[in-house]
Design a protein around this motif. Structure first.
Motif, PDB file in Angstrom:
ATOM      1  N   ASP A  12      -6.311  -3.367  -0.371  1.00 42.70           N
ATOM      2  CA  ASP A  12      -5.905  -2.923  -1.709  1.00 42.70           C
ATOM      3  C   ASP A  12      -4.636  -2.079  -1.649  1.00 42.70           C
ATOM      4  O   ASP A  12      -3.734  -2.243  -2.476  1.00 42.70           O
ATOM      5  CB  ASP A  12      -7.034  -2.125  -2.376  1.00 42.70           C
ATOM      6  CG  ASP A  12      -8.192  -3.004  -2.812  1.00 42.70           C
ATOM      7  OD1 ASP A  12      -7.953  -4.183  -3.153  1.00 42.70           O
ATOM      8  OD2 ASP A  12      -9.336  -2.512  -2.810  1.00 42.70           O
ATOM      9  N   SER A  15      -1.723  -4.434  -0.818  1.00 39.12           N
ATOM     10  CA  SER A  15      -1.301  -5.184  -2.007  1.00 39.12           C
ATOM     11  C   SER A  15      -0.477  -4.307  -2.937  1.00 39.12           C
ATOM     12  O   SER A  15       0.542  -4.746  -3.479  1.00 39.12           O
ATOM     13  CB  SER A  15      -2.516  -5.727  -2.766  1.00 39.12           C
ATOM     14  OG  SER A  15      -3.184  -6.689  -2.009  1.00 39.12           O
ATOM     15  N   LEU A  16      -0.909  -3.058  -3.115  1.00 42.45           N
ATOM     16  CA  LEU A  16      -0.178  -2.135  -3.980  1.00 42.45           C
ATOM     17  C   LEU A  16       1.235  -1.878  -3.446  1.00 42.45           C
ATOM     18  O   LEU A  16       2.211  -1.926  -4.194  1.00 42.45           O
ATOM     19  CB  LEU A  16      -0.937  -0.812  -4.114  1.00 42.45           C
ATOM     20  CG  LEU A  16      -0.232   0.282  -4.931  1.00 42.45           C
ATOM     21  CD1 LEU A  16      -0.050  -0.158  -6.387  1.00 42.45           C
ATOM     22  CD2 LEU A  16      -1.027   1.579  -4.840  1.00 42.45           C
ATOM     23  N   ARG A  19       3.312  -4.997  -3.975  1.00 39.79           N
ATOM     24  CA  ARG A  19       3.622  -5.181  -5.400  1.00 39.79           C
ATOM     25  C   ARG A  19       4.693  -4.210  -5.865  1.00 39.79           C
ATOM     26  O   ARG A  19       5.613  -4.590  -6.595  1.00 39.79           O
ATOM     27  CB  ARG A  19       2.363  -5.020  -6.256  1.00 39.79           C
ATOM     28  CG  ARG A  19       1.412  -6.194  -6.200  1.00 39.79           C
ATOM     29  CD  ARG A  19       0.315  -6.157  -7.277  1.00 39.79           C
ATOM     30  NE  ARG A  19       0.292  -4.993  -8.120  1.00 39.79           N
ATOM     31  CZ  ARG A  19      -0.554  -3.963  -7.968  1.00 39.79           C
ATOM     32  NH1 ARG A  19      -1.455  -3.970  -7.015  1.00 39.79           N
ATOM     33  NH2 ARG A  19      -0.512  -2.939  -8.802  1.00 39.79           N
ATOM     34  N   LEU A  78       2.704  -3.989 -12.030  1.00 34.14           N
ATOM     35  CA  LEU A  78       1.503  -3.520 -12.716  1.00 34.14           C
ATOM     36  C   LEU A  78       0.230  -4.223 -12.257  1.00 34.14           C
ATOM     37  O   LEU A  78      -0.870  -3.723 -12.505  1.00 34.14           O
ATOM     38  CB  LEU A  78       1.661  -3.713 -14.228  1.00 34.14           C
ATOM     39  CG  LEU A  78       2.797  -2.928 -14.884  1.00 34.14           C
ATOM     40  CD1 LEU A  78       2.983  -3.381 -16.327  1.00 34.14           C
ATOM     41  CD2 LEU A  78       2.535  -1.435 -14.794  1.00 34.14           C
ATOM     42  N   GLY A  79       0.380  -5.373 -11.597  1.00 37.98           N
ATOM     43  CA  GLY A  79      -0.801  -6.157 -11.261  1.00 37.98           C
ATOM     44  C   GLY A  79      -1.476  -6.644 -12.519  1.00 37.98           C
ATOM     45  O   GLY A  79      -2.686  -6.593 -12.658  1.00 37.98           O
ATOM     46  N   LEU A  80      -0.669  -7.128 -13.458  1.00 38.51           N
ATOM     47  CA  LEU A  80      -1.175  -7.526 -14.765  1.00 38.51           C
ATOM     48  C   LEU A  80      -1.001  -9.024 -14.971  1.00 38.51           C
ATOM     49  O   LEU A  80       0.072  -9.570 -14.698  1.00 38.51           O
ATOM     50  CB  LEU A  80      -0.433  -6.754 -15.853  1.00 38.51           C
ATOM     51  CG  LEU A  80      -0.874  -6.999 -17.300  1.00 38.51           C
ATOM     52  CD1 LEU A  80      -2.333  -6.596 -17.498  1.00 38.51           C
ATOM     53  CD2 LEU A  80       0.023  -6.208 -18.256  1.00 38.51           C
ATOM     54  N   ASN A  82      -2.235 -11.525 -13.396  1.00 36.73           N
ATOM     55  CA  ASN A  82      -2.044 -12.310 -12.184  1.00 36.73           C
ATOM     56  C   ASN A  82      -2.523 -13.737 -12.433  1.00 36.73           C
ATOM     57  O   ASN A  82      -3.563 -13.925 -13.033  1.00 36.73           O
ATOM     58  CB  ASN A  82      -2.844 -11.684 -11.027  1.00 36.73           C
ATOM     59  CG  ASN A  82      -2.605 -12.404  -9.723  1.00 36.73           C
ATOM     60  OD1 ASN A  82      -1.501 -12.384  -9.207  1.00 36.73           O
ATOM     61  ND2 ASN A  82      -3.631 -13.057  -9.222  1.00 36.73           N
ATOM     62  N   PRO A 130      -4.152  -9.143  -7.239  1.00 34.18           N
ATOM     63  CA  PRO A 130      -3.348  -7.932  -7.121  1.00 34.18           C
ATOM     64  C   PRO A 130      -4.068  -6.744  -6.497  1.00 34.18           C
ATOM     65  O   PRO A 130      -3.455  -5.728  -6.219  1.00 34.18           O
ATOM     66  CB  PRO A 130      -2.958  -7.631  -8.568  1.00 34.18           C
ATOM     67  CG  PRO A 130      -4.083  -8.184  -9.360  1.00 34.18           C
ATOM     68  CD  PRO A 130      -4.527  -9.417  -8.621  1.00 34.18           C
ATOM     69  N   SER A 134      -4.702  -2.146  -9.725  1.00 30.31           N
ATOM     70  CA  SER A 134      -3.917  -2.981 -10.638  1.00 30.31           C
ATOM     71  C   SER A 134      -4.502  -2.878 -12.036  1.00 30.31           C
ATOM     72  O   SER A 134      -5.673  -2.523 -12.202  1.00 30.31           O
ATOM     73  CB  SER A 134      -3.958  -4.438 -10.176  1.00 30.31           C
ATOM     74  OG  SER A 134      -5.261  -4.970 -10.326  1.00 30.31           O
ATOM     75  N   LEU A 135      -3.680  -3.208 -13.022  1.00 24.61           N
ATOM     76  CA  LEU A 135      -4.208  -3.212 -14.391  1.00 24.61           C
ATOM     77  C   LEU A 135      -5.220  -4.334 -14.597  1.00 24.61           C
ATOM     78  O   LEU A 135      -6.146  -4.176 -15.391  1.00 24.61           O
ATOM     79  CB  LEU A 135      -3.065  -3.312 -15.402  1.00 24.61           C
ATOM     80  CG  LEU A 135      -2.214  -2.057 -15.534  1.00 24.61           C
ATOM     81  CD1 LEU A 135      -1.125  -2.246 -16.594  1.00 24.61           C
ATOM     82  CD2 LEU A 135      -3.069  -0.833 -15.871  1.00 24.61           C
ATOM     83  N   ASP A 136      -5.044  -5.444 -13.892  1.00 32.59           N
ATOM     84  CA  ASP A 136      -6.060  -6.500 -13.990  1.00 32.59           C
ATOM     85  C   ASP A 136      -7.431  -5.977 -13.566  1.00 32.59           C
ATOM     86  O   ASP A 136      -8.440  -6.272 -14.218  1.00 32.59           O
ATOM     87  CB  ASP A 136      -5.685  -7.712 -13.126  1.00 32.59           C
ATOM     88  CG  ASP A 136      -4.725  -8.659 -13.809  1.00 32.59           C
ATOM     89  OD1 ASP A 136      -4.499  -8.523 -15.025  1.00 32.59           O
ATOM     90  OD2 ASP A 136      -4.203  -9.552 -13.116  1.00 32.59           O
TER      91      ASP A 136
END
Length: 176
Positions: A12, A15-16, A19, A78-80, A82, A130, A134-136
């Motif tokens: 995690d 990934s951040l 991103r 934002l991880g939005l 995906n 994401p 993430s926002l997702d």
């Protein structure tokens, strides 16, 4: 147990970090095209450059290039939604490889190594998701997993079709 949880947490964070780093750079690259920020040429400069390579209509292609890089970069950061950000970035990178950098590999000679590396990263994150930061994950907005594959195929097919249309439009028309 504990080891598996630590590995998941590391993934995690990984990934951040990817991103943020890649998304910020791509959003900035798109902002150069769209707004002329960060020393960029803005839409008219990009349109002139793309027009010189045969993209027609050049202003539309300039806007789309800036939009997928800026918007895709923001979604990626934002991880939005995906994999939409990844797919926009991928379309831009594939176009750059095919129309600007090919057939040279190394970036020092104007090659595609950087665009290929970006493509690989966004494909991996599109397929794995994401991550927790993430926002997702926060909002539960991730698209179903199959959409990553469907989206990848649609982007690739659309990319091929768009480049073929552009290639045809760039050919001079014989006088009759």
């Amino acid at each position: 147990g504990v080891e598996k949880g630590c590995n998941h947490m590391s993934a995690d964070y990984g990934s951040l970090i990817l991103r943020l780093a890649l998304g910020l750079l791509l959003a900035g690259h798109g902002a150069q095209k769209l707004f002329g920020w960060f020393g960029g040429p803005g839409l008219s400069g990009v349109a002139g450059w793309l027009g010189s390579m045969g993209f027609r209509p050049a202003p539309l292609w300039a806007f789309l290039a800036g939009l997928v890089e800026f918007g895709g970069g923001l979604l990626f950061i934002l991880g939005l939604f995906n994999p939409l950000g990844s797919l926009g970035i991928l379309a831009s990178m594939l176009t750059a490889i095919a129309k600007v950098h090919w057939p040279k590999l190394w970036v020092a000679s104007g090659g595609f190594e950087y665009a290929l590396l970006i493509s690989a990263v966004v494909i991996v994150l599109a397929l794995q998701g994401p991550g927790r930061f993430s926002l997702d994950a926060v909002w539960g907005t991730a698209l179903p997993g199959i959409w990553s594959w469907v989206g990848l195929i649609v982007v690739l097919l659309g990319w091929v079709i768009a480049l073929r249309i552009t290639a045809r439009a760039a050919k001079p028309v014989a006088a009759t």
